[in-house]
Motif scaffolding. Sequence first.
Motif, short mmCIF file in Angstrom:
data_model
loop_
_atom_site.label_atom_id
_atom_site.label_comp_id
_atom_site.label_asym_id
_atom_site.label_seq_id
_atom_site.Cartn_x
_atom_site.Cartn_y
_atom_site.Cartn_z
N ASP A 227 48.11 4.52 -31.14
CA ASP A 227 47.66 3.88 -32.36
C ASP A 227 48.41 2.55 -32.52
OD1 ASP A 227 46.99 3.04 -34.90
OD2 ASP A 227 47.57 4.92 -35.89
N PRO A 228 47.77 1.40 -32.21
CA PRO A 228 48.46 0.12 -32.28
C PRO A 228 48.88 -0.26 -33.71
CG PRO A 228 46.15 -0.21 -31.75
CD PRO A 228 46.40 1.26 -31.73
N LYS A 229 48.33 0.40 -34.72
CA LYS A 229 48.74 0.12 -36.10
C LYS A 229 49.91 0.99 -36.53
CE LYS A 229 44.22 -1.43 -37.57
NZ LYS A 229 43.09 -1.20 -38.46
N ASP B 267 52.69 2.52 -34.14
CA ASP B 267 53.19 2.79 -32.79
C ASP B 267 54.65 3.22 -32.75
OD1 ASP B 267 54.25 0.35 -33.47
OD2 ASP B 267 53.40 -0.73 -31.77
N GLN C 145 55.30 5.99 -30.14
CA GLN C 145 55.33 5.43 -28.80
C GLN C 145 56.62 4.65 -28.56
OE1 GLN C 145 52.50 2.34 -28.01
NE2 GLN C 145 52.55 2.69 -25.80
#
Length: 120
Positions: free
Chosen positions: A93-95, A97, A100
């Motif tokens: 989820d780049p929004k 992260d 990660q």
Amino acid sequence: KIFIMEKFRKEVEIPIFGGTLVVEIVKNWKKLNKQYNCNYDSTVNGTAYYAIKENGGSEFVIAFLGKPSYALIVHECIHWVNAVFRYRGIKLDPKNDELQAYFTEWVFQKTVDILEENYV
């Protein structure tokens, strides 16, 4: 301290996600290619992948051809984290992260610690 060996391998249990982090250093890819049915040659300096053990457990491997640079470790850590996420069904989820980022930080630091303590 520098150890010259055919192959270095260290295993660490992965928290939260389960499985085993495997850090390997090889002089060449011959044994690893045979073990995991790969086709790496001397132009490949590092790799990250996962494998299912005979007992059903999962191994997430990060391997290097000789001593890696920090840049190569970071590069392979990103591939490694993505392999864990794919295998565990976690969508990036780049929004949001943070998961990660923290997990990449953990595997990078663990890899560096293992190499500093055991290899070079």
